[in-house]
Motif scaffolding. Structure first.
Motif, PDB file in Angstrom:
ATOM      1  N   ARG A 207      12.885  -1.132  41.629  1.00  0.00           N
ATOM      2  CA  ARG A 207      13.745  -0.868  40.467  1.00  0.00           C
ATOM      3  C   ARG A 207      14.600  -2.096  40.193  1.00  0.00           C
ATOM      4  O   ARG A 207      15.055  -2.764  41.109  1.00  0.00           O
ATOM      5  CB  ARG A 207      14.644   0.348  40.725  1.00  0.00           C
ATOM      6  CG  ARG A 207      13.865   1.660  40.739  1.00  0.00           C
ATOM      7  CD  ARG A 207      14.789   2.822  41.047  1.00  0.00           C
ATOM      8  NE  ARG A 207      15.734   3.125  39.973  1.00  0.00           N
ATOM      9  CZ  ARG A 207      15.451   3.915  38.945  1.00  0.00           C
ATOM     10  NH1 ARG A 207      14.262   4.466  38.833  1.00  0.00           N
ATOM     11  NH2 ARG A 207      16.363   4.149  38.022  1.00  0.00           N
ATOM     12  N   TRP A 208      14.809  -2.348  38.928  1.00  0.00           N
ATOM     13  CA  TRP A 208      15.616  -3.512  38.552  1.00  0.00           C
ATOM     14  C   TRP A 208      17.069  -3.306  38.933  1.00  0.00           C
ATOM     15  O   TRP A 208      17.635  -2.238  38.689  1.00  0.00           O
ATOM     16  CB  TRP A 208      15.514  -3.759  37.045  1.00  0.00           C
ATOM     17  CG  TRP A 208      14.256  -4.472  36.688  1.00  0.00           C
ATOM     18  CD1 TRP A 208      13.093  -3.917  36.247  1.00  0.00           C
ATOM     19  CD2 TRP A 208      14.037  -5.876  36.754  1.00  0.00           C
ATOM     20  NE1 TRP A 208      12.161  -4.888  36.030  1.00  0.00           N
ATOM     21  CE2 TRP A 208      12.709  -6.103  36.331  1.00  0.00           C
ATOM     22  CE3 TRP A 208      14.818  -6.970  37.129  1.00  0.00           C
ATOM     23  CZ2 TRP A 208      12.155  -7.385  36.279  1.00  0.00           C
ATOM     24  CZ3 TRP A 208      14.265  -8.239  37.066  1.00  0.00           C
ATOM     25  CH2 TRP A 208      12.942  -8.440  36.656  1.00  0.00           C
ATOM     26  N   HIS A 209      17.670  -4.353  39.513  1.00  0.00           N
ATOM     27  CA  HIS A 209      19.081  -4.315  39.894  1.00  0.00           C
ATOM     28  C   HIS A 209      19.759  -5.615  39.474  1.00  0.00           C
ATOM     29  O   HIS A 209      19.128  -6.671  39.481  1.00  0.00           O
ATOM     30  CB  HIS A 209      19.230  -4.185  41.414  1.00  0.00           C
ATOM     31  CG  HIS A 209      19.003  -2.808  41.923  1.00  0.00           C
ATOM     32  ND1 HIS A 209      17.749  -2.297  42.110  1.00  0.00           N
ATOM     33  CD2 HIS A 209      19.877  -1.821  42.254  1.00  0.00           C
ATOM     34  CE1 HIS A 209      17.851  -1.055  42.561  1.00  0.00           C
ATOM     35  NE2 HIS A 209      19.134  -0.740  42.651  1.00  0.00           N
ATOM     36  N   THR A 210      21.027  -5.496  39.130  1.00  0.00           N
ATOM     37  CA  THR A 210      21.849  -6.695  38.996  1.00  0.00           C
ATOM     38  C   THR A 210      22.542  -6.871  40.337  1.00  0.00           C
ATOM     39  O   THR A 210      23.282  -5.983  40.767  1.00  0.00           O
ATOM     40  CB  THR A 210      22.919  -6.540  37.905  1.00  0.00           C
ATOM     41  OG1 THR A 210      22.249  -6.427  36.660  1.00  0.00           O
ATOM     42  CG2 THR A 210      23.832  -7.757  37.866  1.00  0.00           C
ATOM     43  N   ILE A 211      22.281  -7.987  41.010  1.00  0.00           N
ATOM     44  CA  ILE A 211      22.966  -8.249  42.281  1.00  0.00           C
ATOM     45  C   ILE A 211      24.097  -9.218  41.997  1.00  0.00           C
ATOM     46  O   ILE A 211      23.894 -10.263  41.370  1.00  0.00           O
ATOM     47  CB  ILE A 211      22.016  -8.857  43.325  1.00  0.00           C
ATOM     48  CG1 ILE A 211      20.808  -7.945  43.503  1.00  0.00           C
ATOM     49  CG2 ILE A 211      22.742  -9.057  44.651  1.00  0.00           C
ATOM     50  CD1 ILE A 211      19.863  -8.390  44.585  1.00  0.00           C
ATOM     51  N   ARG A 212      25.297  -8.811  42.447  1.00  0.00           N
ATOM     52  CA  ARG A 212      26.474  -9.623  42.160  1.00  0.00           C
ATOM     53  C   ARG A 212      27.272  -9.738  43.449  1.00  0.00           C
ATOM     54  O   ARG A 212      27.413  -8.752  44.180  1.00  0.00           O
ATOM     55  CB  ARG A 212      27.313  -8.913  41.116  1.00  0.00           C
ATOM     56  CG  ARG A 212      27.819  -9.836  40.035  1.00  0.00           C
ATOM     57  CD  ARG A 212      28.693  -9.099  39.056  1.00  0.00           C
ATOM     58  NE  ARG A 212      28.005  -8.834  37.811  1.00  0.00           N
ATOM     59  CZ  ARG A 212      27.791  -7.623  37.318  1.00  0.00           C
ATOM     60  NH1 ARG A 212      28.216  -6.566  37.946  1.00  0.00           N
ATOM     61  NH2 ARG A 212      27.169  -7.472  36.190  1.00  0.00           N
ATOM     62  N   ALA A 213      27.797 -10.927  43.751  1.00  0.00           N
ATOM     63  CA  ALA A 213      28.647 -11.066  44.945  1.00  0.00           C
ATOM     64  C   ALA A 213      29.743 -12.067  44.650  1.00  0.00           C
ATOM     65  O   ALA A 213      29.490 -13.091  44.016  1.00  0.00           O
ATOM     66  CB  ALA A 213      27.825 -11.533  46.142  1.00  0.00           C
ATOM     67  N   ARG A 214      30.945 -11.716  45.080  1.00  0.00           N
ATOM     68  CA  ARG A 214      32.068 -12.625  44.879  1.00  0.00           C
ATOM     69  C   ARG A 214      32.788 -12.841  46.194  1.00  0.00           C
ATOM     70  O   ARG A 214      32.809 -11.962  47.053  1.00  0.00           O
ATOM     71  CB  ARG A 214      33.030 -12.063  43.841  1.00  0.00           C
ATOM     72  CG  ARG A 214      32.371 -11.984  42.480  1.00  0.00           C
ATOM     73  CD  ARG A 214      33.375 -11.952  41.374  1.00  0.00           C
ATOM     74  NE  ARG A 214      34.415 -10.991  41.597  1.00  0.00           N
ATOM     75  CZ  ARG A 214      35.665 -11.160  41.191  1.00  0.00           C
ATOM     76  NH1 ARG A 214      36.016 -12.256  40.570  1.00  0.00           N
ATOM     77  NH2 ARG A 214      36.564 -10.234  41.408  1.00  0.00           N
ATOM     78  N   GLN A 215      33.407 -14.027  46.310  1.00  0.00           N
ATOM     79  CA  GLN A 215      34.095 -14.368  47.548  1.00  0.00           C
ATOM     80  C   GLN A 215      35.572 -14.045  47.408  1.00  0.00           C
ATOM     81  O   GLN A 215      36.187 -14.408  46.402  1.00  0.00           O
ATOM     82  CB  GLN A 215      33.919 -15.854  47.803  1.00  0.00           C
ATOM     83  CG  GLN A 215      34.150 -16.221  49.241  1.00  0.00           C
ATOM     84  CD  GLN A 215      34.129 -17.713  49.427  1.00  0.00           C
ATOM     85  OE1 GLN A 215      34.542 -18.464  48.558  1.00  0.00           O
ATOM     86  NE2 GLN A 215      33.644 -18.151  50.568  1.00  0.00           N
ATOM     87  N   LEU A 216      36.108 -13.350  48.408  1.00  0.00           N
ATOM     88  CA  LEU A 216      37.549 -13.078  48.433  1.00  0.00           C
ATOM     89  C   LEU A 216      38.155 -13.954  49.519  1.00  0.00           C
ATOM     90  O   LEU A 216      37.744 -13.886  50.663  1.00  0.00           O
ATOM     91  CB  LEU A 216      37.800 -11.601  48.741  1.00  0.00           C
ATOM     92  CG  LEU A 216      39.262 -11.246  49.026  1.00  0.00           C
ATOM     93  CD1 LEU A 216      40.050 -11.184  47.735  1.00  0.00           C
ATOM     94  CD2 LEU A 216      39.374  -9.933  49.763  1.00  0.00           C
ATOM     95  N   SER A 217      39.121 -14.789  49.127  1.00  0.00           N
ATOM     96  CA  SER A 217      39.801 -15.627  50.125  1.00  0.00           C
ATOM     97  C   SER A 217      41.216 -15.134  50.277  1.00  0.00           C
ATOM     98  O   SER A 217      41.983 -15.177  49.328  1.00  0.00           O
ATOM     99  CB  SER A 217      39.813 -17.077  49.668  1.00  0.00           C
ATOM    100  OG  SER A 217      38.516 -17.586  49.682  1.00  0.00           O
ATOM    101  N   ASP A 218      41.550 -14.622  51.449  1.00  0.00           N
ATOM    102  CA  ASP A 218      42.951 -14.286  51.705  1.00  0.00           C
ATOM    103  C   ASP A 218      43.305 -14.794  53.088  1.00  0.00           C
ATOM    104  O   ASP A 218      42.612 -15.654  53.633  1.00  0.00           O
ATOM    105  CB  ASP A 218      43.202 -12.777  51.551  1.00  0.00           C
ATOM    106  CG  ASP A 218      42.438 -11.975  52.583  1.00  0.00           C
ATOM    107  OD1 ASP A 218      41.706 -12.589  53.381  1.00  0.00           O
ATOM    108  OD2 ASP A 218      42.566 -10.745  52.594  1.00  0.00           O
TER     109      ASP A 218
END
Ligand SMILES: Cc1cc2nc3c(=O)[nH]c(=O)nc-3n(C[C@H](O)[C@H](O)[C@H](O)COP(=O)(O)O)c2cc1C
Lengths: 605, 151
Positions: A334-345
């Motif tokens: 199945r088609w997916h949008t894969i998204r990932a973001r970096q959190l810097s704390d």
């Protein structure tokens, strides 16, 4: 006998106190070969104050003892003096006895220092235990509380007379009491210590979390008798970590409740958490997925590119986004949008990712695409139909014109008006024909917009076009000038160039001034920005232009109604040029002439 | 057959001598035990992939994780494989005196590490790429200072 005594012995004779006997031990104290010398002249290591008292003792005939006299740097002696008498009972000299007590003295000194040190340590321990922000305590093997530091009284508000052993369990929070009693008892029984947290009632009745740690005081091989420990308040830390635990648990719960694939990864891009739905969707365990297993779920031919993108994102810290087909537990992709973001704390960078199912949108998009394709096919068919129809209509039109011509020749009209009508019919027929031609051209141009591009030799192409217009040029006696040396080549579609030039030149011929023969100049050059330009200048009728830099040419809009034409030409020119990214400008003065400037934009390769 | 990938931190930064000792010792032992793979080292960051017979590999991992030269050994993957992807065992790092290492068997400069073998499944190849990035940073030709977080 005197020589063997384990002490120094010497006699000092007469009022001058001369050495008359010295045993070996005493030699160490008074130095070599003292016999016959006065003690004042050879005192050896005897201390000065001792030498001073000797004559007085002799005179008074008294005993004297001095304990632990320091003699020299290393030794310490107990010195005693006793007068001895002659037969008449008169003092004849002094008997000197020296017992080396260096070792006893050193031991005594050590004991003294030890006592001092112990006192210091004791004081330090007391100050520390009483000032440190923690409570210290001691219990015995039976659990009796032997000692608690004053902080305990301050914290609990208990009087100094309180029975510690009895009261402390009552101050422990009822929920913690049994556990605390059990664990401390176990610690004592096994001879180990303990380490646990519990709530202790403060003076104001509030229960505060405390950390209690204790270790036995051991003196092997005996079993421990005392347990010493400390109690620290950890209430805030505990509440904070409780809050964090709760926050984390809530976040996990949230992530696990979402019907969407959610995961987190370490700074190195290694996935360390997949939410519940991910495991459900993939049918794999966390271990089977591993730190990079997600990539294996993508369609085989997309895996390498996705892996590369992820490495790039991790290296640069930039967002990851892409559309991929992901395998479901049943093997369906199945088609997916894969998204990932970096959190810097504060706790270092981490990645948060989601995979959203876009299968439905994807399907919808495909449906739209199909519909679009169908529409454009229909459009094309319509074009073809118009083209074919206009083509097919020309034949009967021409036939009609021929018939009318024939009719005019063979029939005589009495009425002049009738001849005029015939003329009008003829004109109308030619207009109909021209319209059909232009319609066909319009349709053809629509298609030419996708014509192939090549490098054109302008001199050649322009000559060819003018050749096609030869009848009109001859008929009007026009003078043609072609100047292409400044920009002899052009990357453009041949068919489109032909259409543009053909239309502009035939326009210039058509709208020539009645009183002078047309003079038409075609010039190709480059602008300062290297944009290729074709200028078509005439000396014809000129026209009214609202906005010369952005002229608007409408389909079937005509300015000079007395001149033949359908008004399609300029519209086509503009359409072709702008569709390729260029534009057309016009400069015109009525009854002097018009200049069309075509800015070709080199089509991208 | 199986392969194992781990990340770790050297207890002290390893000197050229330490690295050479490790290279010599491991290469010899690995050749004898049929272990192949690659080790990355930079500024105390260590990552290694090795493959071999399951019992041999497990035993080796046991020895490595007890080795006092490093700590925080984090096993990332431990999986059966159908066949080897590496033909020998080598070590990639930036020695201070690169010249004296160039001729050494099994030594590689980080930017001369060949591309990840195509026989590795993409997920495992990606893992190797990521640990290489973690150890050497985005530009392997330059020594990389950042330390891999340990947890
Ligand atoms: C980072 C690192 C990687 C190592 N890699 C290997 C290896 O690939 N093969 C190997 O035989 N020993 C390797 N060793 C060495 C082992 O830990 C161990 O010292 C060696 O196998 C000898 O073990 P033994 O003294 O118990 O016989 C490595 C050690 C370290 C610190």
């Amino acid at each position: 006998m005197l020589r063997q005594l384990p002490a120094g012995v010497a006699t000092l004779e007469g009022p001058e106190l001369r050495y008359s006997f010295v045993n070996d031990q005493m030699l160490e104290l008074v130095g070599k070969e003292p016999l016959g010398q006065r003690v004042a002249d050879q005192p050896g290591q005897l201390p000065a104050y001792f030498l001073e008292v000797l004559p007085r003792l002799y005179a008074a005939g008294e005993d004297y003892t001095a304990q632990a006299c320091t003699c020299g740097s290393k030794h310490c002696y107990d010195l005693s003096v006793q007068p001895y008498h002659d037969e008449q009972g008169v003092v004849a000299g002094l008997l000197l006895l020296a017992v080396d007590v260096s070792e006893q003295e050193a031991a005594r000194q050590r004991a003294h220092e030890l006592a001092l040190t112990t006192r210091h340590l004791d004081a330090r321990l007391r100050v520390l235990t009483e000032t440190a922000p923690l409570i210290t305590y001691t219990t015995d093997a039976g659990g009796k509380v032997i000692y608690v530091s004053p902080q305990w009284y301050r914290f609990t508000g208990q009087p100094p007379t309180a029975d510690l052993t009895a009261i402390w369990p009552l101050l422990v929070h009822p929920e913690d009491r049994l556990r605390v009693l059990f664990e401390s008892e176990a610690g004592r029984r096994t001879g180990t210590g303990w380490n646990f947290e519990y709530r202790l009632r403060r003076y104001d009745g509030a229960y505060r979390w405390m950390l209690s740690r204790s270790l036995p005081e051991t003196h092997p091989p005996e079993a421990p008798v005392f347990w010493h420990g400390a109690l620290t308040e950890v209430h805030q830390e505990r509440e904070l970590s409780e809050a964090r635990r709760r926050g984390e648990a809530e976040l996990r719960f949230l992530a696990d409740s979402i019907p969407e694939l959610v995961w987190t990864a370490s700074a190195e891009g290694l996935v360390d958490y997949y939410n519940h739905y991910t495991l459900e969707y993939t049918g794999l365990t966390k271990e089977e997925l591993g730190p990079t297993g997600w990539v294996g779920l993508l369609q085989a031919d997309e895996q390498a590119a996705a892996a590369r993108r992820w490495v790039q994102s991790v290296a640069s810290g930039t967002e990851f986004e892409g559309e991929y087909r992901m395998r479901r537990h049943d093997g369906v992709y199945r088609w997916h949008t894969i998204r990932a973001r970096q959190l810097s704390d504060g706790s270092g960078p981490r990645w948060f990712g989601t995979c959203s199912d876009i299968e439905e949108q994807y399907r919808l998009r495909q449906v739209l695409q199909t519909q679009y394709d169908e529409l454009s096919r229909a459009h094309h068919n319509l074009d073809t139909f118009v083209y074919a129809a206009s083509h097919d209509l020309r034949q009967p039109t021409n036939n009609l014109r021929g018939l009318f011509e024939e009719l005019r020749r063979s029939v005589t009209f009495a009425d002049a008006e009738q001849a005029l009508m015939l003329q009008m019919v003829d004109t109308a027929l030619s207009q109909l024909d021209a319209t059909l031609v232009d319609l066909a051209t319009t349709v053809r141009t629509q298609r030419q917009l996708q014509e192939p591009v090549e490098v054109l030799d302008l001199a050649l192409v322009l000559e060819e076009i003018l050749l096609g217009l030869r009848p009109e040029i001859m008929q009007r006696g026009a003078r043609m000038e072609v100047l292409v040396s400044e920009a002899p080549g052009l990357r453009y579609s041949r068919a489109n160039l032909r259409s543009v030039v053909h239309n502009l030149v035939s326009n210039a011929l058509k709208f020539s001034h009645p009183v002078r023969p047309p003079h038409i100049v075609l010039r190709s050059y480059l602008t300062a920005d290297d944009q290729p330009v074709l200028e078509v200048r005439d000396n014809g009728l000129g026209m009214h232009i609202d906005n010369p830099a952005h002229p608007v040419f409408q389909l079937f809009a005509r300015q000079h109604t007395h001149v033949d034409g359908t008004g399609v030409g300029l519209y086509l020119v503009q359409r072709i040029v702008t569709s390729q990214g260029g534009h057309v400008t016009v400069n015109s003065t009525l009854s002097e002439g018009t200049t069309f400037t075509v800015y070709w934009t080199i089509p991208a390769i | 057959m199986k392969h194992i990938v781990y990340l770790s931190r050297a207890v002290h930064p390893l000197t050229d001598f330490d690295l050479q000792t490790l290279l010599d010792q491991s290469r010899k032992d690995n050749a004898r035990n049929g272990i192949t793979g690659i080790l990355f080292y930079s500024h105390g960051n260590i990552a290694q992939l090795f493959e071999g017979e399951a019992e041999v590999a497990d035993k080796l991992f046991g020895r490595i994780s007890q080795d006092g030269r490093h700590s925080h050994v984090r096993k990332l993957i431990d999986r059966p494989i159908a066949a080897r992807s590496f033909s020998e065992w080598s070590m990639a790092f930036h020695p201070l005196a690169a010249e004296s290492f160039e001729a050494l068997q099994g030594f590689l400069l980080p930017h001369h590490v060949p591309p990840t073998p195509a026989t590795l499944p993409t997920a495992d190849a990606l893992l190797v790429e990521l640990v290489r990035l973690a150890v050497f940073g985005p530009d392997p030709s330059q020594p990389y200072q950042t330390t891999v977080p340990t947890f």
